[in-house]
Design a protein around this motif. Structure first.
Motif, PDB file in Angstrom:
ATOM      1  N   GLY A  25       0.815  -1.202   0.000  1.00  0.00           N
ATOM      2  CA  GLY A  25       0.000   0.000   0.000  1.00  0.00           C
ATOM      3  C   GLY A  25       0.849   1.251   0.000  1.00  0.00           C
ATOM      4  O   GLY A  25       1.944   1.274   0.560  1.00  0.00           O
ATOM      5  N   ALA A  26       0.346   2.317  -0.608  1.00  0.00           N
ATOM      6  CA  ALA A  26       1.100   3.571  -0.700  1.00  0.00           C
ATOM      7  C   ALA A  26       1.343   4.188   0.680  1.00  0.00           C
ATOM      8  O   ALA A  26       2.418   4.712   0.951  1.00  0.00           O
ATOM      9  N   ARG A  27       0.345   4.119   1.550  1.00  0.00           N
ATOM     10  CA  ARG A  27       0.498   4.762   2.866  1.00  0.00           C
ATOM     11  C   ARG A  27       1.581   4.091   3.707  1.00  0.00           C
ATOM     12  O   ARG A  27       2.495   4.763   4.187  1.00  0.00           O
ATOM     13  N   PRO A  28       1.519   2.764   3.922  1.00  0.00           N
ATOM     14  CA  PRO A  28       2.598   2.161   4.726  1.00  0.00           C
ATOM     15  C   PRO A  28       3.969   2.261   4.072  1.00  0.00           C
ATOM     16  O   PRO A  28       4.973   2.430   4.767  1.00  0.00           O
ATOM     17  N   GLU A  29       4.036   2.184   2.742  1.00  0.00           N
ATOM     18  CA  GLU A  29       5.332   2.307   2.080  1.00  0.00           C
ATOM     19  C   GLU A  29       5.894   3.715   2.239  1.00  0.00           C
ATOM     20  O   GLU A  29       7.092   3.906   2.416  1.00  0.00           O
ATOM     21  N   SER A  30       5.017   4.726   2.174  1.00  0.00           N
ATOM     22  CA  SER A  30       5.490   6.103   2.336  1.00  0.00           C
ATOM     23  C   SER A  30       5.927   6.373   3.771  1.00  0.00           C
ATOM     24  O   SER A  30       6.660   7.326   4.029  1.00  0.00           O
ATOM     25  N   MET A  31       5.508   5.527   4.710  1.00  0.00           N
ATOM     26  CA  MET A  31       5.940   5.635   6.099  1.00  0.00           C
ATOM     27  C   MET A  31       7.162   4.752   6.356  1.00  0.00           C
ATOM     28  O   MET A  31       7.501   4.466   7.511  1.00  0.00           O
ATOM     29  N   GLY A  32       7.810   4.309   5.297  1.00  0.00           N
ATOM     30  CA  GLY A  32       9.014   3.505   5.447  1.00  0.00           C
ATOM     31  C   GLY A  32       8.747   2.112   5.975  1.00  0.00           C
ATOM     32  O   GLY A  32       9.644   1.467   6.504  1.00  0.00           O
ATOM     33  N   GLY A  33       7.509   1.644   5.875  1.00  0.00           N
ATOM     34  CA  GLY A  33       7.171   0.317   6.373  1.00  0.00           C
ATOM     35  C   GLY A  33       6.921   0.274   7.871  1.00  0.00           C
ATOM     36  O   GLY A  33       6.749  -0.802   8.439  1.00  0.00           O
ATOM     37  N   ALA A  34       6.870   1.432   8.523  1.00  0.00           N
ATOM     38  CA  ALA A  34       6.592   1.485   9.966  1.00  0.00           C
ATOM     39  C   ALA A  34       5.084   1.506  10.162  1.00  0.00           C
ATOM     40  O   ALA A  34       4.487   2.549  10.428  1.00  0.00           O
ATOM     41  N   PHE A  35       4.454   0.337  10.026  1.00  0.00           N
ATOM     42  CA  PHE A  35       2.993   0.291   9.999  1.00  0.00           C
ATOM     43  C   PHE A  35       2.395  -0.729  10.972  1.00  0.00           C
ATOM     44  O   PHE A  35       1.191  -0.787  11.134  1.00  0.00           O
ATOM     45  N   ALA A  36       3.209  -1.526  11.636  1.00  0.00           N
ATOM     46  CA  ALA A  36       2.670  -2.546  12.540  1.00  0.00           C
ATOM     47  C   ALA A  36       1.863  -1.918  13.673  1.00  0.00           C
ATOM     48  O   ALA A  36       0.862  -2.472  14.111  1.00  0.00           O
ATOM     49  N   GLY A  37       2.294  -0.758  14.161  1.00  0.00           N
ATOM     50  CA  GLY A  37       1.595  -0.086  15.250  1.00  0.00           C
ATOM     51  C   GLY A  37       0.532   0.888  14.790  1.00  0.00           C
ATOM     52  O   GLY A  37      -0.126   1.518  15.612  1.00  0.00           O
ATOM     53  N   VAL A  38       0.350   1.029  13.475  1.00  0.00           N
ATOM     54  CA  VAL A  38      -0.705   1.875  12.910  1.00  0.00           C
ATOM     55  C   VAL A  38      -1.829   0.968  12.421  1.00  0.00           C
ATOM     56  O   VAL A  38      -2.938   1.016  12.935  1.00  0.00           O
TER      57      VAL A  38
END
Length: 198
Positions: free
Chosen positions: A1-14
């Motif tokens: 997804g564009a959102r987690p990739e744009s966050m550098g993959g820091a998405f486990a806690g989001v």
């Protein structure tokens, strides 16, 4: 997804949209309506990668999802046509994932409260063909947890690719610890801070 990739993959806690099926299945419990996300990527040499995830609420605390990843490498001539060699056969990877997540509510103690504790799991069927040779299908399992430590701070733990080997290629077992912090400066403006340790 564009959102987690744009966050550098820091998405486990989001993990609060259909991409959670990939990053942390526990996050699927926060989705309150039918949702989907899709991606189509054309890479070098016409290699294609596609992703689709659909999430549906079963009730107020339980959600189910299905997602698919497909990587396709078309036939190609590895000699660049110099020796008029035949094209190498196509290769592909296919993963079909069934997901489930449930919000178990809050944990109360005399000293603190942990809110919105959610658990989630993925069951994935994996099929692969390398240069036209099909490998034995295999399965993997992911599990995750996410919770509000405070009203604006979330923490998560994910274990991914718990499963069997694919031919002689073992599943890449991974553990991810994640967090996110909402920082509100006003009702209209805020910042979401997030980080993962893999």
């Amino acid at each position: 997804g564009a959102r987690p990739e744009s966050m550098g993959g820091a998405f486990a806690g989001v993990a609060d949209d259909p991409n959670a099926a990939y990053w942390n299945p526990a996050g699927l419990s926060s989705i309150d309506r039918w949702s989907f996300t899709a991606m189509h990527l054309i890479w070098f040499a016409n290699t294609m990668y596609d992703y689709l995830s659909v999430v549906a609420p079963l009730d107020n605390v339980t959600n189910f999802g299905v997602s698919g990843n497909f990587l396709y490498v078309p036939p190609y001539n590895s000699t660049g046509g110099i020796f008029q060699a035949e094209d190498a056969p196509a290769s592909y990877d296919l993963a079909i994932t069934l997901s489930a997540a449930r919000n178990f509510g809050n944990l109360y103690t005399t000293d603190f409260t942990i809110g919105n504790i959610s658990l989630g799991a993925n069951f994935t069927y994996i099929s692969r063909s390398l240069l036209g040779e099909a490998l034995t299908p295999t399965f993997s399992f992911d599990t995750g947890i996410i919770a509000n430590i405070t009203e604006s701070f979330k923490a998560a733990l994910v274990m991914q690719d718990i499963g069997t080997s694919l031919g002689k290629d073992p599943s890449p077992f991974a553990v991810r610890l994640g967090f996110s912090q909402d920082v509100e400066f006003s009702p209209e403006f805020g910042i979401l801070l997030a980080g993962d340790i893999n």
